[in-house]
Each structure stands twice: as C-alpha cells, then as structure tokens.
Design a protein around this motif. Structure first.
Motif, PDB file in Angstrom:
ATOM      1  N   VAL A 182      23.670  60.293 105.127  1.00  8.80           N
ATOM      2  CA  VAL A 182      22.867  60.951 106.162  1.00  8.80           C
ATOM      3  C   VAL A 182      23.721  61.608 107.245  1.00  8.80           C
ATOM      4  O   VAL A 182      23.200  62.334 108.086  1.00  8.80           O
ATOM      5  N   ILE A 183      25.021  61.342 107.229  1.00 12.72           N
ATOM      6  CA  ILE A 183      25.919  61.948 108.219  1.00 12.72           C
ATOM      7  C   ILE A 183      26.728  63.036 107.531  1.00 12.72           C
ATOM      8  O   ILE A 183      27.392  62.799 106.535  1.00 12.72           O
ATOM      9  N   SER A 184      26.640  64.240 108.088  1.00 10.44           N
ATOM     10  CA  SER A 184      27.405  65.339 107.501  1.00 10.44           C
ATOM     11  C   SER A 184      28.638  65.623 108.345  1.00 10.44           C
ATOM     12  O   SER A 184      28.678  65.333 109.537  1.00 10.44           O
ATOM     13  N   PHE A 185      29.630  66.174 107.691  1.00 14.13           N
ATOM     14  CA  PHE A 185      30.866  66.547 108.374  1.00 14.13           C
ATOM     15  C   PHE A 185      31.376  67.817 107.729  1.00 14.13           C
ATOM     16  O   PHE A 185      31.481  67.899 106.511  1.00 14.13           O
ATOM     17  N   GLU A 186      31.669  68.796 108.548  1.00 19.08           N
ATOM     18  CA  GLU A 186      32.202  70.053 108.031  1.00 19.08           C
ATOM     19  C   GLU A 186      33.731  69.973 107.991  1.00 19.08           C
ATOM     20  O   GLU A 186      34.370  69.616 108.985  1.00 19.08           O
ATOM     21  N   THR A 187      34.307  70.291 106.840  1.00 20.54           N
ATOM     22  CA  THR A 187      35.759  70.261 106.667  1.00 20.54           C
ATOM     23  C   THR A 187      36.437  71.067 107.765  1.00 20.54           C
ATOM     24  O   THR A 187      36.005  72.166 108.101  1.00 20.54           O
ATOM     25  N   VAL A 188      37.498  70.506 108.326  1.00 20.69           N
ATOM     26  CA  VAL A 188      38.280  71.197 109.354  1.00 20.69           C
ATOM     27  C   VAL A 188      39.416  71.937 108.665  1.00 20.69           C
ATOM     28  O   VAL A 188      40.211  71.339 107.937  1.00 20.69           O
ATOM     29  N   HIS A 189      39.480  73.252 108.882  1.00 23.66           N
ATOM     30  CA  HIS A 189      40.554  74.091 108.340  1.00 23.66           C
ATOM     31  C   HIS A 189      41.401  74.563 109.517  1.00 23.66           C
ATOM     32  O   HIS A 189      40.865  75.102 110.487  1.00 23.66           O
ATOM     33  N   ASP A 190      42.707  74.358 109.442  1.00 21.16           N
ATOM     34  CA  ASP A 190      43.582  74.879 110.479  1.00 21.16           C
ATOM     35  C   ASP A 190      44.973  75.133 109.913  1.00 21.16           C
ATOM     36  O   ASP A 190      45.271  74.760 108.780  1.00 21.16           O
ATOM     37  N   VAL A 191      45.792  75.801 110.698  1.00 26.31           N
ATOM     38  CA  VAL A 191      47.175  76.084 110.315  1.00 26.31           C
ATOM     39  C   VAL A 191      48.066  75.277 111.251  1.00 26.31           C
ATOM     40  O   VAL A 191      47.955  75.387 112.482  1.00 26.31           O
ATOM     41  N   VAL A 192      48.926  74.444 110.661  1.00 25.61           N
ATOM     42  CA  VAL A 192      49.754  73.517 111.430  1.00 25.61           C
ATOM     43  C   VAL A 192      51.151  73.436 110.812  1.00 25.61           C
ATOM     44  O   VAL A 192      51.365  73.886 109.687  1.00 25.61           O
ATOM     45  N   THR A 193      52.067  72.818 111.534  1.00 26.64           N
ATOM     46  CA  THR A 193      53.434  72.644 111.048  1.00 26.64           C
ATOM     47  C   THR A 193      53.703  71.176 110.728  1.00 26.64           C
ATOM     48  O   THR A 193      53.491  70.307 111.572  1.00 26.64           O
ATOM     49  N   VAL A 194      54.148  70.928 109.504  1.00 22.36           N
ATOM     50  CA  VAL A 194      54.580  69.597 109.071  1.00 22.36           C
ATOM     51  C   VAL A 194      56.096  69.581 109.162  1.00 22.36           C
ATOM     52  O   VAL A 194      56.766  70.510 108.704  1.00 22.36           O
ATOM     53  N   LYS A 195      56.647  68.520 109.758  1.00 26.85           N
ATOM     54  CA  LYS A 195      58.100  68.415 109.903  1.00 26.85           C
ATOM     55  C   LYS A 195      58.622  67.295 109.011  1.00 26.85           C
ATOM     56  O   LYS A 195      58.051  66.214 108.963  1.00 26.85           O
ATOM     57  N   VAL A 196      59.721  67.596 108.317  1.00 22.87           N
ATOM     58  CA  VAL A 196      60.369  66.627 107.436  1.00 22.87           C
ATOM     59  C   VAL A 196      61.817  66.507 107.898  1.00 22.87           C
ATOM     60  O   VAL A 196      62.521  67.511 108.008  1.00 22.87           O
ATOM     61  N   LYS A 197      62.239  65.280 108.183  1.00 25.66           N
ATOM     62  CA  LYS A 197      63.597  65.030 108.674  1.00 25.66           C
ATOM     63  C   LYS A 197      64.299  64.051 107.752  1.00 25.66           C
ATOM     64  O   LYS A 197      63.791  62.970 107.478  1.00 25.66           O
ATOM     65  N   ALA A 198      65.461  64.434 107.246  1.00 26.36           N
ATOM     66  CA  ALA A 198      66.256  63.546 106.393  1.00 26.36           C
ATOM     67  C   ALA A 198      66.786  62.395 107.234  1.00 26.36           C
ATOM     68  O   ALA A 198      67.306  62.611 108.324  1.00 26.36           O
ATOM     69  N   VAL A 199      66.625  61.165 106.725  1.00 23.81           N
ATOM     70  CA  VAL A 199      67.162  59.996 107.428  1.00 23.81           C
ATOM     71  C   VAL A 199      68.188  59.259 106.577  1.00 23.81           C
ATOM     72  O   VAL A 199      68.929  58.426 107.085  1.00 23.81           O
ATOM     73  N   HIS A 200      68.226  59.538 105.308  1.00 24.94           N
ATOM     74  CA  HIS A 200      69.200  58.970 104.379  1.00 24.94           C
ATOM     75  C   HIS A 200      69.162  59.851 103.143  1.00 24.94           C
ATOM     76  O   HIS A 200      68.294  60.710 103.020  1.00 24.94           O
ATOM     77  N   ASP A 201      70.060  59.649 102.208  1.00 28.08           N
ATOM     78  CA  ASP A 201      70.138  60.512 101.033  1.00 28.08           C
ATOM     79  C   ASP A 201      68.790  60.712 100.336  1.00 28.08           C
ATOM     80  O   ASP A 201      68.470  61.810  99.911  1.00 28.08           O
ATOM     81  N   ASP A 202      68.027  59.661 100.204  1.00 29.06           N
ATOM     82  CA  ASP A 202      66.771  59.730  99.451  1.00 29.06           C
ATOM     83  C   ASP A 202      65.553  59.314 100.262  1.00 29.06           C
ATOM     84  O   ASP A 202      64.536  58.897  99.691  1.00 29.06           O
TER      85      ASP A 202
END
Length: 161
Positions: free
Chosen positions: A48-68
């Motif tokens: 009974v509860i509806s939710f409209e998908t949120v679409h946006d443009v964002v930046t994901v950051k990935v930082k190396a902390v060790h070899d793997d």
C-alpha cells in the motif's frame, strides 16, 4: 667487498619496495572518482506504500588501501518518503576486496559490510566491476540503516563520456 654488499642490500630493498607497493596491485587499477547514474529504490515496503525510484548523477570514490583492497565511498542520498525529506550521509565501506578480471579491469566480488554512520548501525552488501576503460558498475544493498524498517537498493553505472 663491503661496498658491494651494501649496494646489493640497497638494491634488494628497492626491488622489494617496488614489488610490494600497491601502485602495482589490483587496487591501484580500481582507484579513482567515477561519475555515475544512480538509481535508488526502497525494499520491503508494504504494497500500500508506493515509492518512486530516485534517479540522480553522483560521484563514487574508490581509494586503494592495499594491493587487493579498496575503500568505496558512496555519496549521500536525499529522497522524499511519505512527504518527508530524508537524508542518508555518505558512507565509506572499508577494506573491500578487489580482483583482477584478467582483461585489464577489476572485479568487486560480493562483499558484506557492517559499520556505524552517525551512531546508526549499517549493514549491507556491495559488488560490481570496473572495466579497463574506467567504466564502473556497482550494486549496493543496504539491509539496515539505523531503525529504518525497510532496505535500500542502489545501482551505480558510469555516465557515458
């Protein structure tokens, strides 16, 4: 003779330093900031509860902390639910394993995480890939964020350049 011994030790140290540094590891190939299209849905809502998908443009950051291993920072999320504005701050998932995909890219195998964010317990899972051309795809499921009675599902896909 001692000079050659010291020179040999110095050279061995340099070789080991280069061989063990993360600039040659899989994590280094994954490191970067990725402009993505993010789709967010809420999970486990009553019918009974509806939710409209949120679409946006964002930046994901990935930082190396060790070899793997990398840290993945997911950007903050703002959405409206039942007429109320809701915000989840940026989350950094630490020590996420990464694998070489054998084709110049990186695989992020399914990784479960538990953390605290603003004194709230957060649990979830993420997985995805980064291709050799820098395209990121990431699937994130937040099963618990504090006392929220529902989960959050997010899909991140690199914006075409």
């Amino acid at each position: 003779m001692k000079k050659f011994l010291y020179l040999g030790i110095a050279l061995l140290g340099m070789v080991l330093s280069v061989a063990c540094s993360s600039d040659k590891g899989t994590a280094a190939k994954a490191e970067g900031s990725y402009m993505t299209e993010r789709n967010t849905d809420l999970l486990n809502l009553p019918p009974v509860i509806s939710f409209e998908t949120v679409h946006d443009v964002v930046t994901v950051k990935v930082k190396a902390v060790h070899d793997d291993f990398v840290n993945v920072t997911l950007p903050a999320l703002t959405y409206t639910f039942n007429g109320q504005g809701m915000t989840i701050p940026a989350l950094t998932v630490s020590n996420v394993p990464v694998l070489d995909d054998g084709e110049g890219g990186v695989v992020v195998p399914a990784h479960s995480f538990m953390m605290k964010s603003d004194s709230r317990d957060v649990t979830g899972r993420l997985e995805g890939s980064i291709d050799k051309d820098g395209g990121l795809e990431l699937d994130v499921r937040i099963d618990r964020y504090g006392s929220m009675p529902f989960g959050i599902h997010q899909e991140y896909v690199s914006v075409k350049r």
